[in-house]
Write a protein that holds these residues in place. Structure first.
Motif, PDB file in Angstrom:
ATOM      1  N   ARG A   1       4.589 -15.672  -7.677  1.00  0.00           N
ATOM      2  CA  ARG A   1       5.657 -15.810  -6.688  1.00  0.00           C
ATOM      3  C   ARG A   1       6.234 -14.443  -6.280  1.00  0.00           C
ATOM      4  N   GLU A   2       5.386 -13.442  -6.229  1.00  0.00           N
ATOM      5  CA  GLU A   2       5.739 -12.092  -5.778  1.00  0.00           C
ATOM      6  C   GLU A   2       5.323 -11.972  -4.318  1.00  0.00           C
ATOM      7  N   PHE A   3       6.077 -12.643  -3.448  1.00  0.00           N
ATOM      8  CA  PHE A   3       5.660 -12.777  -2.055  1.00  0.00           C
ATOM      9  C   PHE A   3       5.745 -11.471  -1.276  1.00  0.00           C
ATOM     10  N   GLU A   4       6.720 -10.615  -1.590  1.00  0.00           N
ATOM     11  CA  GLU A   4       6.785  -9.318  -0.907  1.00  0.00           C
ATOM     12  C   GLU A   4       5.555  -8.482  -1.251  1.00  0.00           C
ATOM     13  N   ARG A   5       5.206  -8.487  -2.523  1.00  0.00           N
ATOM     14  CA  ARG A   5       4.010  -7.751  -2.949  1.00  0.00           C
ATOM     15  C   ARG A   5       2.769  -8.331  -2.281  1.00  0.00           C
ATOM     16  N   ALA A   6       2.674  -9.654  -2.240  1.00  0.00           N
ATOM     17  CA  ALA A   6       1.519 -10.297  -1.606  1.00  0.00           C
ATOM     18  C   ALA A   6       1.430  -9.914  -0.130  1.00  0.00           C
ATOM     19  N   ALA A   7       2.573  -9.920   0.558  1.00  0.00           N
ATOM     20  CA  ALA A   7       2.595  -9.557   1.982  1.00  0.00           C
ATOM     21  C   ALA A   7       2.171  -8.106   2.174  1.00  0.00           C
ATOM     22  N   SER A   8       2.626  -7.240   1.283  1.00  0.00           N
ATOM     23  CA  SER A   8       2.234  -5.829   1.360  1.00  0.00           C
ATOM     24  C   SER A   8       0.731  -5.667   1.143  1.00  0.00           C
ATOM     25  N   LEU A   9       0.185  -6.418   0.196  1.00  0.00           N
ATOM     26  CA  LEU A   9      -1.254  -6.356  -0.064  1.00  0.00           C
ATOM     27  C   LEU A   9      -2.056  -6.866   1.132  1.00  0.00           C
ATOM     28  N   VAL A  10      -1.584  -7.939   1.750  1.00  0.00           N
ATOM     29  CA  VAL A  10      -2.269  -8.457   2.943  1.00  0.00           C
ATOM     30  C   VAL A  10      -2.270  -7.398   4.028  1.00  0.00           C
TER      31      VAL A  10
END
Length: 183
Positions: free
Chosen positions: A139-148
């Protein structure tokens, strides 16, 4: 007849490694994993340093139904990583195995390995996907968005990364943005 042709290729010194690889592929396509392993091991006796045979044997062993084979495959992976410490494919493969363990320590080590993969090969969409999945699971959505965003910079047309971007928008409740991206 095909089996005999592949076996015959192994008799040519300059083509032995390729012949054993093709023979193993033939066996694998016929669900004869034991024969595939034997062919790869025979090829490695002729050419012990052949990278393709070593990698293929590692993957076949890890995919085996037998725990002893899987353990041998993991040992071979560690040996290959020792020889090729900056090989993105080997690093990604190790990370995927660690993620399959579903432990905090494995997740942490996998994250480090995958970050190393994308630093060595910024266009490795598969490594980005593993990192994104891990971030979403935690649930680390900011990190996931940055990775995308990072992944799409080097892979702007990669469908899997585009879908991951839409999924993150849904995860964070931005359904309107997700619908717009999906169109």
């Amino acid at each position: 007849q095909a089996e005999r042709d592949y076996e015959h290729l192994t008799t040519f010194v300059d083509q032995a490694a390729s012949g054993y690889g093709l023979l193993a592929e033939f066996y694998g396509s016929r669900e004869r994993r034991g024969d595939a392993i034997a062919a790869l091991e025979a090829g490695l006796k002729v050419n012990p340093e052949n990278p393709a045979l070593n990698r293929t044997l590692m993957m076949v062993l890890i995919a085996s139904d037998h725990a002893a084979d899987r353990d041998r495959g993991r040992e071979r992976l560690d040996q290959l990583r020792g020889r090729y410490p900056d090989d993105p494919e080997l690093l990604r493969f190790k990370a995927a195995l660690l993620l399959d363990e579903h432990t905090a320590a494995g997740d942490a080590q996998a994250k480090e390995l995958l970050e190393r993969v994308v630093s060595l090969n910024p266009s490795d969409a598969a490594a980005y996907q593993l990192l994104i999945n891990q971030a979403r699971e935690h649930r680390e959505f900011e990190r996931a968005a940055s990775l995308v965003s990072r992944g799409l910079t080097t892979n702007p047309t990669n469908l899997v990364l585009q879908i991951a971007r839409i999924a993150i928008e849904v995860d964070t409740g931005r359904n309107r943005v997700a619908r717009e991206l999906a169109q």
